[in-house]
Design an enzyme around this catalytic site. Structure first.
Site, PDB file in Angstrom:
ATOM      1  CG  ASP A 218      63.906  40.934  26.596  1.00 23.87           C
ATOM      2  OD1 ASP A 218      63.060  40.073  26.296  1.00 23.87           O
ATOM      3  OD2 ASP A 218      64.581  41.547  25.752  1.00 23.87           O
TER       4      ASP A 218
ATOM      5  CG  ASN B  86      54.020  41.190  25.713  1.00 22.60           C
ATOM      6  OD1 ASN B  86      54.315  41.430  26.886  1.00 22.60           O
ATOM      7  ND2 ASN B  86      54.913  41.273  24.731  1.00 22.60           N
TER       8      ASN B  86
END
Length: 259
Positions: free
Chosen positions: A28, A76
């Site tokens: 991340d 996503n």
């Protein structure tokens, strides 16, 4: 200056540490890394790809048996189309550049998730990398691509429910081993569950990543953004893992003596 430490230098640093068999990483912070530098998000993802190469080599040299990386989640797809398109190109670029190094380092590629939804070019690159590294016997580099933990559990439940409906299985026969055998990680056997799960960028959640397999994983969170993540950061996470007392719901000799 060498980009990677030698295997001997890494081993000397890690002599007293307990190396996890399976490390899973939520990579991340690519977007924030780019934003801090007034760059497009794509630049952060590109930099993050280079970190994957660095961390993969480091983990392999340390003796990690499975490295699972959360590359693209089922959620996503909601990102802007241009970003999704770039993310779908990344595996193509990554494998084109890195497969020779993976072969040289005896690393085998595995992918979990629904890759059938990926663009044809991405699917071909993934399948080619799996095929080209299939004879390797060292660390497994396991990419979670179009993966969602809750969906994985739902699909596993459907498989077992269908077996019950077909009269091949009684509900009373379903146990943890049977359920694990229909998850995406089934072919990893005893290595399916991460010993250590790392998340970069300071966020403190699992984000639908391996919720079943991570039931007893040691969790480690760092503020370091993924493109900045180094071998030293991985060593620090493993150092913290070494100090953990893993009891799996029971008691160890150390915990008994301290109580």
């Amino acid at each position: 200056m060498a980009l990677f430490k030698t295997k001997n230098s890494l081993n000397s640093e890690m002599t007293n540490l307990k190396i996890p068999n399976h490390i899973a990483i939520i990579m991340d912070g690519n977007g924030r890394w780019a934003k801090k530098r007034f760059m497009p998000r794509a630049a952060g993802h590109k930099a993050g790809m280079n970190t994957v190469k660095r961390v993969t080599k480091t983990a392999s040299d340390l003796g990690v048996k499975v490295l699972t990386l959360y590359a693209f989640s089922t959620e996503n797809w909601t990102r802007p189309n241009d970003e999704v398109s770039f993310l779908m190109q990344l595996p193509i670029d990554f494998f084109n550049e890195f497969v020779p190094d993976l072969v040289k380092n005896n690393i085998r590629v595995k992918v979990m998730g629904d890759i059938n939804r990926l663009p044809a070019g991405t699917q071909k690159a993934v399948e080619r990398a799996i095929r080209q590294t299939s004879d390797n016997t060292g660390m497994v580099l396991n990419f979670a691509l179009n993966y969602g933990g809750q969906l994985e559990i739902i699909e596993a439940t459907k498989i077992l429910a269908q077996r019950v409906a077909d009269g091949l299985l009684s509900p009373d026969e379903i146990n943890a081993d049977m359920f694990a055998n229909v998850l995406n990680t089934s072919d990893l056997g005893d290595l399916a569950s991460p010993d250590l799960m790392i998340r970069t960028s300071g966020e403190l959640r699992l984000s639908n990543f391996m919720p079943y397999q991570a039931a007893y994983s040691e969790l480690y969170f760092t503020d370091v953004l993924w493109p900045d993540y180094t071998a030293e950061d991985l060593n620090q996470a493993i150092s913290a893992y070494t100090l953990r007392d893993r009891r799996f719901g029971g008691l160890t000799q150390n915990s008994e003596s301290e109580s």
